[in-house]
Scaffold this motif. Structure first.
Motif, PDB file in Angstrom:
ATOM      1  N   LYS A  31       0.842  -1.203   0.000  1.00 29.83           N
ATOM      2  CA  LYS A  31       0.000   0.000   0.000  1.00 29.83           C
ATOM      3  C   LYS A  31       0.876   1.252   0.000  1.00 29.83           C
ATOM      4  N   ALA A  32       1.947   1.244   0.760  1.00 32.80           N
ATOM      5  CA  ALA A  32       2.862   2.394   0.777  1.00 32.80           C
ATOM      6  C   ALA A  32       3.462   2.613  -0.612  1.00 32.80           C
ATOM      7  N   LYS A 111      -6.286  10.534   1.810  1.00 31.32           N
ATOM      8  CA  LYS A 111      -6.530  10.458   3.255  1.00 31.32           C
ATOM      9  C   LYS A 111      -7.033   9.067   3.633  1.00 31.32           C
ATOM     10  N   LYS A 112      -7.969   8.545   2.831  1.00 29.89           N
ATOM     11  CA  LYS A 112      -8.530   7.224   3.110  1.00 29.89           C
ATOM     12  C   LYS A 112      -7.444   6.155   3.018  1.00 29.89           C
ATOM     13  N   ARG A 113      -6.672   6.171   1.971  1.00 28.86           N
ATOM     14  CA  ARG A 113      -5.615   5.170   1.790  1.00 28.86           C
ATOM     15  C   ARG A 113      -4.532   5.326   2.857  1.00 28.86           C
ATOM     16  N   LEU A 117      -3.341   2.536   5.621  1.00 29.32           N
ATOM     17  CA  LEU A 117      -1.940   2.191   5.862  1.00 29.32           C
ATOM     18  C   LEU A 117      -1.584   2.331   7.343  1.00 29.32           C
ATOM     19  N   GLU A 118      -2.104   3.351   7.982  1.00 28.19           N
ATOM     20  CA  GLU A 118      -1.883   3.497   9.426  1.00 28.19           C
ATOM     21  C   GLU A 118      -2.439   2.292  10.184  1.00 28.19           C
ATOM     22  N   VAL A 119      -3.632   1.842   9.798  1.00 26.83           N
ATOM     23  CA  VAL A 119      -4.250   0.681  10.444  1.00 26.83           C
ATOM     24  C   VAL A 119      -3.371  -0.551  10.242  1.00 26.83           C
ATOM     25  N   LEU A 120      -2.872  -0.741   9.046  1.00 26.01           N
ATOM     26  CA  LEU A 120      -2.002  -1.895   8.788  1.00 26.01           C
ATOM     27  C   LEU A 120      -0.739  -1.837   9.640  1.00 26.01           C
ATOM     28  N   CYS A 121      -0.176  -0.656   9.815  1.00 27.79           N
ATOM     29  CA  CYS A 121       0.997  -0.520  10.692  1.00 27.79           C
ATOM     30  C   CYS A 121       0.639  -0.887  12.131  1.00 27.79           C
TER      31      CYS A 121
END
Length: 139
Positions: A31-32, A111-113, A117-121
């Protein structure tokens, strides 16, 4: 949102903690890279250059941090994963702050993506703690 992101990968159906951590790292890394490509690609959409360039640098750093997280995971040094993935999350949050200051409509999708990505981290950090605990019990 967490389950939606994780279920996107077919490996999660019968995964143990180790495999879930590996999947979360892979998903975050991919995703990053996708976001970075959108920020730096030939087609710039109408992304505001005020945040496009700084965020490109942040995402480049986050990708490097996630690559290092993959290496740490492969080496089995689970104690280091939360700190390493936190570095990536910090870079991602820097972009989130820039997106929040922007009124450009195109920033809504970013912002959504970025949030995904924050959630995945966060998933990587949480699941790696279970691996650390398991390793402590094995010794």
């Amino acid at each position: 949102m967490c389950m939606k992101l994780m279920k996107a990968d077919s490996r999660t159906s019968d995964a143990n903690n180790r495999l879930l951590t590996e999947i979360a790292i892979d998903l975050a890394y991919n995703k990053a890279q996708d976001i970075y490509r959108d920020l730096t690609g030939v087609v710039y959409y109408s992304y505001d250059s005020q945040y496009r360039e700084p965020c490109s640098r942040n995402y480049n750093d986050a990708i490097r941090d996630l690559e290092q997280t993959k290496k740490i995971f492969t080496d089995g040094d689970y104690d280091q994963i939360p700190d390493q993935v936190s570095k990536a999350a910090d870079d991602i949050r820097d972009c989130k702050n820039q997106f929040d200051r922007s009124d450009i409509n195109d920033s809504k999708e970013l912002k959504k993506r970025n949030t995904e990505l924050e959630v995945l981290c966060d998933v990587v950090k949480a699941s790696s703690k279970y691996l650390r605990h398991r390793n402590d019990n094995d010794n």
